[in-house]
Design a protein around this motif. Structure first.
Motif, short mmCIF file in Angstrom:
data_model
loop_
_atom_site.label_atom_id
_atom_site.label_comp_id
_atom_site.label_asym_id
_atom_site.label_seq_id
_atom_site.Cartn_x
_atom_site.Cartn_y
_atom_site.Cartn_z
N ALA A 1 0.78 -1.25 0.06
CA ALA A 1 0.02 0.10 0.11
C ALA A 1 0.81 1.36 0.02
CB ALA A 1 -0.75 0.07 1.29
N VAL A 2 1.86 1.17 0.89
CA VAL A 2 2.53 2.68 0.95
C VAL A 2 3.49 2.77 -0.29
CG1 VAL A 2 4.81 3.41 2.18
CG2 VAL A 2 2.71 2.36 3.59
N ALA B 1 -3.10 8.69 2.58
CA ALA B 1 -2.94 8.03 1.42
C ALA B 1 -3.65 8.62 0.23
CB ALA B 1 -3.53 6.50 1.70
N ARG B 2 -4.91 9.21 0.53
CA ARG B 2 -5.69 9.94 -0.20
C ARG B 2 -4.86 11.34 -0.83
NH1 ARG B 2 -11.37 9.24 2.76
NH2 ARG B 2 -11.67 6.95 2.11
N ARG B 3 -4.30 11.91 0.43
CA ARG B 3 -3.47 13.02 -0.09
C ARG B 3 -2.40 12.90 -1.00
NH1 ARG B 3 -0.52 15.19 4.54
NH2 ARG B 3 0.05 16.99 3.34
N TRP B 4 -1.68 11.80 -0.62
CA TRP B 4 -0.66 11.26 -1.23
C TRP B 4 -0.92 11.07 -2.57
CZ3 TRP B 4 4.80 10.72 -1.49
CH2 TRP B 4 5.32 11.09 -0.33
N ARG B 5 -2.08 10.14 -2.80
CA ARG B 5 -2.63 9.95 -4.33
C ARG B 5 -2.84 11.28 -4.84
NH1 ARG B 5 -8.43 8.08 -3.83
NH2 ARG B 5 -8.55 10.34 -3.49
N ASP B 6 -3.52 12.03 -4.40
CA ASP B 6 -4.02 13.26 -5.13
C ASP B 6 -2.74 14.20 -5.41
OD1 ASP B 6 -6.62 12.58 -4.83
OD2 ASP B 6 -6.93 14.01 -3.00
N SER B 7 -1.82 14.45 -4.56
CA SER B 7 -0.56 15.02 -5.03
C SER B 7 0.29 14.41 -6.00
CB SER B 7 0.28 14.93 -3.61
OG SER B 7 1.51 15.63 -3.96
N LEU B 8 0.25 13.14 -6.01
CA LEU B 8 1.06 12.26 -7.15
C LEU B 8 0.31 12.55 -8.36
CD1 LEU B 8 2.95 11.72 -5.13
CD2 LEU B 8 2.87 9.29 -5.64
N VAL B 9 -0.90 12.13 -8.46
CA VAL B 9 -1.73 12.00 -9.80
C VAL B 9 -1.62 13.55 -10.20
CG1 VAL B 9 -2.97 10.11 -9.25
CG2 VAL B 9 -4.11 12.25 -8.77
N ASP B 10 -1.97 14.56 -9.61
CA ASP B 10 -1.86 15.70 -10.15
C ASP B 10 -0.45 16.24 -10.66
OD1 ASP B 10 -4.23 16.32 -9.17
OD2 ASP B 10 -3.73 17.50 -7.52
N LEU C 1 0.79 4.67 -13.37
CA LEU C 1 1.01 5.25 -12.35
C LEU C 1 -0.33 5.59 -11.60
CD1 LEU C 1 4.11 7.58 -13.35
CD2 LEU C 1 4.14 5.62 -11.70
N TYR C 2 -1.32 6.18 -12.50
CA TYR C 2 -2.44 6.51 -11.96
C TYR C 2 -3.14 5.32 -11.09
CZ TYR C 2 -2.58 10.90 -15.25
OH TYR C 2 -2.42 12.07 -15.54
N ASP C 3 -3.08 4.40 -11.85
CA ASP C 3 -3.79 3.13 -11.41
C ASP C 3 -3.10 2.73 -10.08
OD1 ASP C 3 -5.48 3.12 -13.54
OD2 ASP C 3 -4.60 1.41 -14.53
N ASN C 4 -1.87 2.89 -10.13
CA ASN C 4 -1.27 2.25 -8.84
C ASN C 4 -1.52 3.11 -7.50
OD1 ASN C 4 -0.13 0.19 -10.28
ND2 ASN C 4 1.89 0.89 -10.39
N CYS C 5 -1.55 4.54 -7.86
CA CYS C 5 -1.94 5.42 -6.87
C CYS C 5 -3.31 5.14 -6.20
CB CYS C 5 -1.79 6.94 -7.29
SG CYS C 5 -0.08 7.43 -7.61
N PHE C 6 -4.20 4.95 -7.10
CA PHE C 6 -5.64 4.49 -6.56
C PHE C 6 -5.69 3.14 -6.01
CE2 PHE C 6 -6.50 8.03 -9.49
CZ PHE C 6 -7.55 8.41 -8.71
N ARG C 7 -4.92 2.19 -6.58
CA ARG C 7 -4.63 0.87 -5.79
C ARG C 7 -4.12 1.09 -4.20
NH1 ARG C 7 -0.96 -3.54 -8.59
NH2 ARG C 7 0.68 -1.86 -7.78
N GLY C 8 -3.26 2.09 -4.29
CA GLY C 8 -2.52 2.41 -2.94
C GLY C 8 -3.60 2.53 -1.88
N VAL C 9 -4.56 3.72 -2.33
CA VAL C 9 -5.52 4.27 -1.31
C VAL C 9 -6.56 2.64 -0.99
CG1 VAL C 9 -7.69 5.65 -1.07
CG2 VAL C 9 -5.36 6.45 -2.11
#
Ligand code: GCU
Length: 698
Positions: A527-528, A671-680, A627-635
């Motif tokens: 996840a991390v 995790a959501r914050r991270w995801r949002d920051s990375l996908v942006d 990359l997008y998919d993995n960030c969402f998978r992480g959350v």
């Protein structure tokens, strides 16, 4: 016992009906333990606590073999105890490495006896803990016939504690446990800590931070309170350390100090610390004598030199061999060692290439009493890195693997992140897949774990514990301390085996408890990785400012463009033949695998290659989409951790349940914050929207 401190995996809860309690009672309620060495007092104390908890009754301790009872436990060396000598293969016991032990169920004069024996008193302590672990896990003992010895001689925890200030660099569990001015008052706490370490086979503690900053030379980590550790080498401080060393000695744990390379100047008043100067040589030798007069089993010195502002041999036109060897010559007569860190950087644009370039040419030149301590990856404890190319390529140098127990880049003990699977990946890495080095491994080359077996080698873990009642700040982070020790002792253990042991001892063995805990641990690292990196080998997307709590914690992907290589045309860094040649530092077979994006493992792809955003990967998805998919998978994974933990409601104590539940709640938000920051970030550079319309975010 200290009521306010958690017992971690040494809870010794009463075992249930599914455990063979009858044989436990028969073989353990009477114990004949030899006396004499301080370690044996530790054995007796532990048996009282352990058996007392597990069976609900403390064992009766005898001074001789009890003949009137129907079975007993015998703990001692064959030399000291006849009943032991009669019951085991004494030659096989004598051959065990230091720390090794033998557990054997047998009969003596017609009654059942369980023997814990070892060639050294230290081994008896480890053997006792191993037996108690078996009992706590409800495992059978009647057929026990087990020899164990540590895979590597030195298994050390490196504290990054700043004495006098009591702060801990990269510590997430409150102030330092060690208060040098208050040794006698804190005896109980030290003892509890030594028990935890010893129970998993850790046999050394470096008391202070590798950043032993001296006043005239503030280090790059000044904001981290790196402070004053060098003063511990002063004569009156050494006097203070001696009693602490004796508390740890009972549990087979030796003290080490991190020293500042400039100490001959700052502490000794010399006008140089040049390692080739005879006066400097003499100063170190005398200092070592002083240390050993007070602490005869002192482990040695740990040194961070020429790195992040610390002084080192380069300051004097000397090299790392000169630097390490002068200390080694001082310690060797006392059987001490220098742990010389390979984490030297400063002069290169990409840190990844520096270690191998610095140390490969020095192979074979280090003194026998030097262990080169190498971080698992070439950068810095990132959620995932390739294994450092130093491993396997310095055949004439004793290596120590440095792992990070504390969760600096993995959520700082707010997030759950189980490091054991990461460490297994490192230990099992084959440094010589073609077997050209003639390998000590299992036929297919030499794995990192095989490099750590010889004398002079070892494992160091950068510590996690602090004064927090949980010891680690997050109850689940205790599993990393446990797993570090167990893997250092036996790197062949599987992640699953370690998880079972830890979970069973910490929360209970029944499936309704063990399964959810196991699921949470096992899903936490994936996840991390997903939400903090996007899962394709990117790293250092964390904030690197000076505000302590956020440093290396919050997302800041824009901050270090050199590490992500993000541009309009693609992402990743060419650490390959087209780029800085880092991949070529590995032996040919590995270099070839990493150098070609088609064969490079996907999880490291962007570490080695700068690739177009729309390049297709093996499954047909593009780089940016993956990359997008993995960030969402992480959350999604973080959410699963949270849900799975809820299954434990009412099945474990409320305190630990709620503590972890609250942190997992926070982990999901983060995790959501991270995801949002990375996908942006990925979208801003690529301009390519997500196929599932989740990015750009509206
Ligand atoms: C990391 C960590 C520092 C530490 C350094 C080291 O970079 O952030 O705090 O000083 O490692 O290993 O020496």
């Amino acid at each position: 016992p200290l009521d306010e401190y958690d017992d971690c995996w040494l809870r010794y809860d009463r075992v249930g009906d599914d455990a063979p309690r009858e044989s436990y009672r028969r073989r353990c309620l009477h114990a004949y333990v030899s006396t004499g060495a301080p370690e044996l007092a530790a054995v007796r104390d532990e048996l009282r606590r352990g058996i007392g908890g597990i069976l609900g009754r403390e064992p009766h301790l005898w001074q001789h073999p009890p003949r009137s009872v129907d079975g007993f436990l015998a703990v001692g060396t064959p030399e000291e105890m006849e009943v032991v000598a009669d019951s085991v293969d004494t030659d096989a016991v004598a051959e065990l490495a230091d720390g090794g032990f033998h557990l054997r169920a047998t009969e003596w004069e017609g009654s059942p006896v369980l023997v814990v024996t070892a060639p050294t008193d230290r081994g008896l302590v480890y053997g006792t803990f191993a037996l108690l672990r078996r009992l706590a896990l409800g495992r059978p003992i009647d057929d026990l016939d087990r020899f164990e010895e540590p895979a590597t001689p030195d298994r050390v925890i490196d504290h990054w504690d700043n004495p006098f200030r009591r702060s801990v660099e990269r510590g997430y569990a409150g102030p330092s446990l060690i208060d040098v001015g208050e040794l006698p008052a804190l005896r109980d706490r030290y003892e509890e800590y030594a028990r935890l370490l010893s129970s998993v086979g850790i046999n050394g503690v470096v008391l202070n931070n590798v950043n032993t900053e001296i006043p005239s030379r503030p280090s790059a980590n000044a904001a981290m309170d790196a402070f004053a550790g060098w003063q511990l080498l002063a004569t009156d401080r050494l006097d203070d350390l001696a009693p602490l060393a004796s508390v740890f000695r009972r549990y087979g744990v030796r003290l080490y100090l991190s020293v500042n390379f400039g100490a001959p100047e700052t502490l000794g008043g010399l006008d140089t610390a040049d390692p080739t100067d005879p006066a400097v040589e003499e100063w170190w030798a005398e200092k070592a004598d002083e240390v050993y007069e007070r602490i005869p089993d002192f482990g040695g010195f740990l040194v961070k030199a020429d790195s992040e502002g610390q002084p080192g041999p380069y300051d004097y036109g000397a090299d790392h061999v000169d630097g390490a060897n002068v200390l080694a010559r001082a310690l060797a007569p006392h059987s001490g060692r220098v742990w010389w860190r390979a984490f030297v950087y400063g002069s290169h644009a990409d840190r990844a290439v520096q270690q191998y370039e610095t140390f490969a040419p020095l192979d074979g030149a280090f003194h026998d009493a030097v262990t080169l301590q190498v971080k698992n990856g070439p950068i810095d404890f990132q959620p995932r890195e390739p294994v450092s190319p130093v491993f396997g390529q310095l055949p004439e140098t004793d290596l120590g693997l440095e792992l990070q127990i504390t969760g600096e880049y993995t959520g700082q003990h707010v997030h759950a992140c189980y490091h054991v699977p990461m460490w297994k990946e490192v230990l099992e890495f084959d440094t010589d897949p073609e077997g050209v080095g003639g390998g000590e491994g299992d036929g297919d080359g030499t794995r990192v774990k095989d490099l750590l077996r010889g004398p002079g080698s070892g494992i160091a873990g950068v510590g996690a514990p602090g004064e927090d009642p949980s010891w680690t700040g997050h109850y689940l982070a205790q599993a990393n301390l446990y797993g570090f020790g167990r893997l250092a002792w036996d790197p062949d253990l599987s992640t699953e085996a370690i998880t079972d042991e830890w979970t069973g001892q910490t929360f209970g063995t029944g499936p309704t408890v063990a399964e959810p805990v196991t699921d949470v641990l096992h899903e936490s690292w994936p996840a991390v990785i997903d939400y903090t990196t996007g899962g394709l080998g990117l790293l250092h997307m964390m904030y690197n400012g000076e505000a302590r709590l956020e440093n290396h914690y919050d997302p800041a992907p824009e901050e270090w463009p050199g590490y992500t290589g993000a541009s309009a045309d693609g992402i990743g860094v060419d650490r390959n033949a087209r780029g800085n040649g880092y991949a070529q530092q590995y032996p040919e077979a590995i270099a070839a695998r990493y150098d070609d994006p088609e064969t490079c493992p996907e999880e490291l792809l962007l570490f080695f290659h700068h690739l177009a955003w729309d390049r297709e990967l093996a499954d047909g998805r593009t780089v940016v989409q993956t990359l997008y998919d993995n960030c969402f998978r992480g959350v999604a994974r973080a959410e699963r951790l949270r849900e799975r933990w809820r299954d434990l409601d009412g099945r474990i104590d409320d305190r630990r349940f709620r503590h972890v539940a609250e942190r997992l709640e926070e982990q999901v938000l983060q995790a959501r914050r991270w995801r949002d920051s990375l996908v942006d970030f990925f979208y801003d550079h690529s301009g390519i929207p997500d196929e599932d319309c989740r990015v750009p975010r509206t």
